[in-house]
Design a protein around this motif. Structure first.
Motif, PDB file in Angstrom:
ATOM      1  N   ALA A  19       0.954  -1.273   0.099  1.00 29.23           N
ATOM      2  CA  ALA A  19      -0.011   0.046  -0.061  1.00 29.23           C
ATOM      3  C   ALA A  19       0.937   1.239  -0.207  1.00 29.23           C
ATOM      4  N   LEU A  20       0.489   2.062  -0.819  1.00 30.81           N
ATOM      5  CA  LEU A  20       1.276   3.412  -1.054  1.00 30.81           C
ATOM      6  C   LEU A  20       0.333   4.714  -0.314  1.00 30.81           C
ATOM      7  N   GLU A  21       0.878   5.623   0.282  1.00 31.23           N
ATOM      8  CA  GLU A  21       0.188   6.748   0.841  1.00 31.23           C
ATOM      9  C   GLU A  21       0.930   8.009   0.055  1.00 31.23           C
ATOM     10  N   PRO A  22       0.054   9.048  -0.472  1.00 32.25           N
ATOM     11  CA  PRO A  22       0.977  10.122  -0.998  1.00 32.25           C
ATOM     12  C   PRO A  22       1.301  10.904   0.261  1.00 32.25           C
ATOM     13  N   ALA A  23       2.591  11.419   0.182  1.00 29.65           N
ATOM     14  CA  ALA A  23       3.076  12.153   1.128  1.00 29.65           C
ATOM     15  C   ALA A  23       4.164  13.436   0.401  1.00 29.65           C
ATOM     16  N   ASP A  24       3.615  14.464   0.350  1.00 32.81           N
ATOM     17  CA  ASP A  24       4.459  15.732   0.140  1.00 32.81           C
ATOM     18  C   ASP A  24       5.196  15.566  -1.324  1.00 32.81           C
ATOM     19  N   GLY A  25       4.104  15.238  -2.410  1.00 31.41           N
ATOM     20  CA  GLY A  25       4.657  14.908  -3.734  1.00 31.41           C
ATOM     21  C   GLY A  25       5.358  13.437  -3.829  1.00 31.41           C
ATOM     22  N   ARG A  26       5.541  12.731  -2.999  1.00 33.72           N
ATOM     23  CA  ARG A  26       6.205  11.552  -2.881  1.00 33.72           C
ATOM     24  C   ARG A  26       4.969  10.256  -2.648  1.00 33.72           C
ATOM     25  N   TRP A  27       5.392   8.958  -2.668  1.00 33.74           N
ATOM     26  CA  TRP A  27       4.615   8.152  -2.265  1.00 33.74           C
ATOM     27  C   TRP A  27       5.372   7.248  -1.118  1.00 33.74           C
ATOM     28  N   ARG A  28       4.603   6.992  -0.074  1.00 35.70           N
ATOM     29  CA  ARG A  28       5.116   6.545   1.159  1.00 35.70           C
ATOM     30  C   ARG A  28       4.722   4.876   1.517  1.00 35.70           C
ATOM     31  N   ALA A  29       5.628   4.003   1.579  1.00 32.80           N
ATOM     32  CA  ALA A  29       5.382   2.717   2.129  1.00 32.80           C
ATOM     33  C   ALA A  29       5.875   2.582   3.344  1.00 32.80           C
ATOM     34  N   ILE A  30       5.381   1.557   3.978  1.00 31.26           N
ATOM     35  CA  ILE A  30       6.094   1.138   5.368  1.00 31.26           C
ATOM     36  C   ILE A  30       6.482  -0.203   5.094  1.00 31.26           C
ATOM     37  N   LEU A  31       7.856  -0.466   5.384  1.00 33.36           N
ATOM     38  CA  LEU A  31       8.351  -1.844   4.971  1.00 33.36           C
ATOM     39  C   LEU A  31       8.296  -2.643   6.331  1.00 33.36           C
ATOM     40  N   PRO A  32       7.670  -3.545   6.081  1.00 32.77           N
ATOM     41  CA  PRO A  32       7.344  -4.507   7.373  1.00 32.77           C
ATOM     42  C   PRO A  32       8.427  -5.674   7.396  1.00 32.77           C
ATOM     43  N   PRO A  33       8.857  -5.958   8.722  1.00 34.29           N
ATOM     44  CA  PRO A  33       9.758  -6.990   8.989  1.00 34.29           C
ATOM     45  C   PRO A  33       9.455  -8.497   8.506  1.00 34.29           C
ATOM     46  N   GLU A  34       8.072  -8.532   8.024  1.00 36.25           N
ATOM     47  CA  GLU A  34       7.613  -9.801   7.405  1.00 36.25           C
ATOM     48  C   GLU A  34       8.502 -10.073   6.065  1.00 36.25           C
ATOM     49  N   SER A  35       8.847  -8.770   5.464  1.00 39.79           N
ATOM     50  CA  SER A  35       9.812  -9.069   4.074  1.00 39.79           C
ATOM     51  C   SER A  35      10.972  -9.243   4.036  1.00 39.79           C
TER      52      SER A  35
END
Length: 199
Positions: A19-35
């Motif tokens: 999942a990506l969220e817009p953040a100040d002209g960028r896209w933000r993801a949260i990298l989980p430890p499960e990856s």
């Protein structure tokens, strides 16, 4: 592999991870430890996010940053440093944003670090030579095969995102006579495969 049970809450981690969220002209993801690409017998934080997952994020960000709807045709990723399991920002530069062809450059940022960069090519279908295998291998359907129990420590954490049913051939690093593995795979969350999930 039809008739799968509904996904459990813990099996939805891949959905959240992509999942990506817009953040100040960028896209933000949260990298989980499960990856993590670290073995399952150690803390996942001792590894890093697996490269295929990061390529999937780059693909999703490129698609979100372009207006066209052409299918992805090529992804090239340069892995520059190991990102942390934390928020990651993705900057998308549209090099060309046409209806039939589009190119995007994606740069990942974590603080002052640039963990990876990618270039993604999108293209509408057209008439051109194609390579298609003559036929799929003849194997039993997944319903007739046993699940593969992954041995702890011999596989990385991210392999827990999928179910596996061996259908023939050997196993990795098992000293077989043929470099070929036939296996059915299904994501545990039960969601359809997308380009990012195939990465």
């Amino acid at each position: 592999m039809d008739g799968s049970p509904p996904p459990r809450l813990q099996d939805r981690v891949l959905e959240r991870a992509l999942a990506l969220e817009p953040a100040d002209g960028r896209w933000r993801a949260i990298l989980p430890p499960e990856s993590s690409n670290g073995p399952t017998t150690v803390d996942p934080l001792k590894g890093g996010p697996v490269g295929g997952y990061l390529a999937g994020l780059a693909l999703e960000a490129a698609r979100a940053g372009l207006k066209g709807e052409a299918a992805p045709r090529a992804v090239s990723v340069q892995y520059l440093s190991r990102p942390d399991f934390a928020p990651l920002d993705l900057e998308v530069e549209a090099l060309r944003d046409g209806r039939s062809v589009a190119f995007a450059r994606v740069t990942a940022r974590q603080g002052a670090d640039t963990p990876f960069a990618a270039e993604v090519t999108f293209g509408a279908p057209g008439k051109s030579p194609e390579h298609r295998p003559s036929s799929a291998p003849a194997v039993k359907p997944p319903e007739d095969l046993a699940d593969l129990a992954l041995p702890e420590g011999a596989v990385p954490h991210f392999t827990r995102w999928a179910d596996y049913k061996p259908a023939g051939g050997g196993f990795p690093f098992a000293g077989g006579d043929e470099a070929r593995i036939l296996i059915w795979m299904r994501m545990k969350d039960g969601r359809p495969l997308t380009d990012a999930r195939l990465a």
